[in-house]
Design a protein around this motif. Structure first.
Motif, PDB file in Angstrom:
ATOM      1  N   ALA A   1      32.388 -39.897   6.882  1.00 22.83           N
ATOM      2  CA  ALA A   1      32.721 -41.112   6.952  1.00 22.83           C
ATOM      3  C   ALA A   1      31.514 -41.922   6.343  1.00 22.83           C
ATOM      4  O   ALA A   1      31.500 -42.832   5.460  1.00 22.83           O
ATOM      5  CB  ALA A   1      33.207 -41.486   8.340  1.00 22.83           C
TER       6      ALA A   1
ATOM      7  N   SER B   1      31.430 -41.291   2.620  1.00 23.00           N
ATOM      8  CA  SER B   1      32.124 -42.290   1.777  1.00 23.00           C
ATOM      9  C   SER B   1      31.791 -43.939   1.728  1.00 23.00           C
ATOM     10  O   SER B   1      31.804 -44.200   0.857  1.00 23.00           O
ATOM     11  CB  SER B   1      33.688 -42.275   2.447  1.00 23.00           C
ATOM     12  N   GLY B   2      31.033 -44.207   3.067  1.00 18.14           N
ATOM     13  CA  GLY B   2      30.637 -45.494   2.816  1.00 18.14           C
ATOM     14  C   GLY B   2      29.480 -45.600   1.993  1.00 18.14           C
ATOM     15  O   GLY B   2      29.446 -46.528   1.400  1.00 18.14           O
TER      16      GLY B   2
ATOM     17  N   SER C   1      29.138 -43.656  -0.959  1.00 13.57           N
ATOM     18  CA  SER C   1      29.576 -43.883  -2.019  1.00 13.57           C
ATOM     19  C   SER C   1      30.299 -45.211  -2.468  1.00 13.57           C
ATOM     20  O   SER C   1      29.960 -45.547  -3.701  1.00 13.57           O
ATOM     21  CB  SER C   1      30.882 -42.823  -2.101  1.00 13.57           C
ATOM     22  N   LEU C   2      30.967 -45.777  -1.513  1.00 15.37           N
ATOM     23  CA  LEU C   2      31.454 -47.328  -1.844  1.00 15.37           C
ATOM     24  C   LEU C   2      30.329 -48.210  -2.289  1.00 15.37           C
ATOM     25  O   LEU C   2      30.393 -49.138  -2.811  1.00 15.37           O
ATOM     26  CB  LEU C   2      32.334 -47.689  -0.567  1.00 15.37           C
TER      27      LEU C   2
ATOM     28  N   THR D   1      37.814 -42.471   1.615  1.00 14.47           N
ATOM     29  CA  THR D   1      37.116 -43.161   2.787  1.00 14.47           C
ATOM     30  C   THR D   1      38.160 -43.067   3.810  1.00 14.47           C
ATOM     31  O   THR D   1      37.895 -42.919   5.168  1.00 14.47           O
ATOM     32  CB  THR D   1      36.882 -44.631   2.499  1.00 14.47           C
ATOM     33  N   CYS D   2      39.558 -43.494   3.488  1.00 17.49           N
ATOM     34  CA  CYS D   2      40.761 -43.487   4.688  1.00 17.49           C
ATOM     35  C   CYS D   2      40.684 -41.982   5.233  1.00 17.49           C
ATOM     36  O   CYS D   2      40.531 -41.871   6.506  1.00 17.49           O
ATOM     37  CB  CYS D   2      41.953 -43.732   3.992  1.00 17.49           C
TER      38      CYS D   2
ATOM     39  N   ASN E   1      38.288 -39.794   5.496  1.00 18.81           N
ATOM     40  CA  ASN E   1      37.081 -39.369   6.319  1.00 18.81           C
ATOM     41  C   ASN E   1      36.989 -40.174   7.494  1.00 18.81           C
ATOM     42  O   ASN E   1      36.852 -39.311   8.549  1.00 18.81           O
ATOM     43  CB  ASN E   1      35.733 -39.612   5.661  1.00 18.81           C
ATOM     44  N   VAL E   2      37.284 -41.357   7.558  1.00 15.08           N
ATOM     45  CA  VAL E   2      37.237 -42.315   8.622  1.00 15.08           C
ATOM     46  C   VAL E   2      38.220 -41.956   9.762  1.00 15.08           C
ATOM     47  O   VAL E   2      37.924 -41.665  10.930  1.00 15.08           O
ATOM     48  CB  VAL E   2      37.270 -43.726   8.241  1.00 15.08           C
TER      49      VAL E   2
END
Length: 375
Positions: A148, A151-152, A154-155, A272-273, A275-276
């Motif tokens: 998570a 991904s955060g 990365s965004l 991201t969806c 991983n979260v």
């Protein structure tokens, strides 16, 4: 509680480094490392990574209790940090212009990450099983949290440098810099603070006193790897099935199966969806009523996830983006939930230090075999 928090942090560092490395691979693929060869850098680096991680973990399985866990973990963490800094150096020195030599250096870093991956995870699993079985859940949750966080980041870097010239490369370098700080912090925590915890000191004292007893008992009743595998067969099978199914979709399908009209941010949002939801689902077993105890049911649920594959192809072709986000989230929920249920499942007997270490290596080997099969 303090021990739980410490274990969550190094495990997050472990998976953050590995996952972030393959995002860096995407950077070099997009940056078009120019060579006079027809090749696909992301796939070549993945092929370099796999033999080293598989070879190392199977070597550790065959060695059993001969390897020292604390030294393994520190060596793995140091390899991760060194490789991460080396990645930044290669990119800055080559100025992302590519060439044969920078690409060979990337292959070398990929191999070192494979070795570090195998060194860390099996040792952590073995140690946690001996210290307290309750610590396995925070460790598994830390792996999910790492995804998570990745991904955060990365965004965040994508949004910050979206309109900059050469923004993808700058974002990845910022990503690597932030990760390096986290990694160094985790090395310090594991090397200096973690050994001072009372539960760890008690475990180390017990392991030293138990080592001579284990040696004497093993002369009469030796427990080999085959017997350990038979006693924990459902764990090995379920981990293999879970990760083979997950890696057949994530992240390759989410990146590559969409038409050019889809923006680059959309696959990142899907990841991201995943991983979260994967991270959150790893905490569900803290509620005992939600924990699946039966090994047969865990294997059955792992097999049932095969139905997700045709569902993804159908959704990608006919459904809108909302349904794809829902299905990706479901994939993450089932991956995290089945992983934690498997790892925290009760064994048929209580194992001593050497047996727990061997079993930890086997579980990681099964997981990596599933990743290899799915990828």
């Amino acid at each position: 509680e303090l021990a739980n928090s410490f274990h969550g942090t190094p495990s997050s560092q472990f998976l953050t480094t590995t996952t972030r490395f393959f995002l860096q691979v995407k950077l070099f693929a997009f940056a078009k490392i120019k060579m006079h060869l027809n090749y696909h850098p992301a796939r070549i680096l993945a092929l370099v990574y796999q033999p080293f991680v598989m070879g190392t973990i199977f070597t550790l399985v065959s060695r059993g209790q001969k390897s020292k866990n604390q030294g393994r973990v520190l060596a793995g963490y140091c390899l991760f940090v060194t490789g991460n800094i080396f990645l930044i150096t290669v990119d800055l020195v080559s100025e992302a212009k590519g060439g044969l030599f920078p690409f060979l250096l990337l292959c070398f870093i990929a191999a070192s990450f494979g070795v570090a991956n195998a060194l860390v995870e099996g040792a952590m699993m073995g140690d946690l099983s001996c210290i307290s079985h309750d610590l396995i859940q925070p460790f598994a949750a830390g792996l999910g949290i790492a995804g998570a966080i990745t991904s955060g980041l990365s965004l965040f870097t994508k949004a910050v440098f979206q309109n900059f010239r050469d923004g993808l490369r700058k974002g990845a370098l910022l990503f690597l810099g932030i990760s390096s700080v986290i990694e160094i912090l985790c090395v310090v925590i594991y090397a200096l603070l973690f050994p001072k915890l009372s539960i760890v000191q008690n475990y180390q004292a017990h392991s030293i006193s138990n080592q001579m007893e284990t040696t004497e008992v093993s002369r009469v009743l030796p427990i080999d790897n085959l017997q350990l595998a038979r006693e924990n067969i459902y764990k090995l099978i379920s981990l293999f099935l879970t990760y083979a199914m997950t890696l057949s979709i994530f992240p390759g399908f989410l990146y590559e199966y969409f038409p050019p009209s889809v923006t680059f941010m959309y696959p990142l949002v899907l990841i991201t969806c995943f991983n979260v939801c994967d991270a959150l689902s790893r905490y569900t077993t803290m509620i005992k009523r939600l924990k699946m105890e039966s090994g047969k049911w865990i294997i059955a649920c792992s097999l049932a996830r095969v139905l997700i594959m045709p569902a993804f192809y159908f959704m990608a072709k006919y459904a809108d983006q909302g349904w794809m986000m829902f299905l990706t989230s479901f994939l993450g929920i089932t991956n995290g939930y089945l992983t934690v249920c498997t790892l925290t499942g009760a064994s048929k007997k209580i194992y001593n230090l050497s047996e727990a270490n061997s079993l930890g290596n086997m579980l990681v080997a099964s997981m990596l075999c599933g990743i290899f099969a799915g990828a």
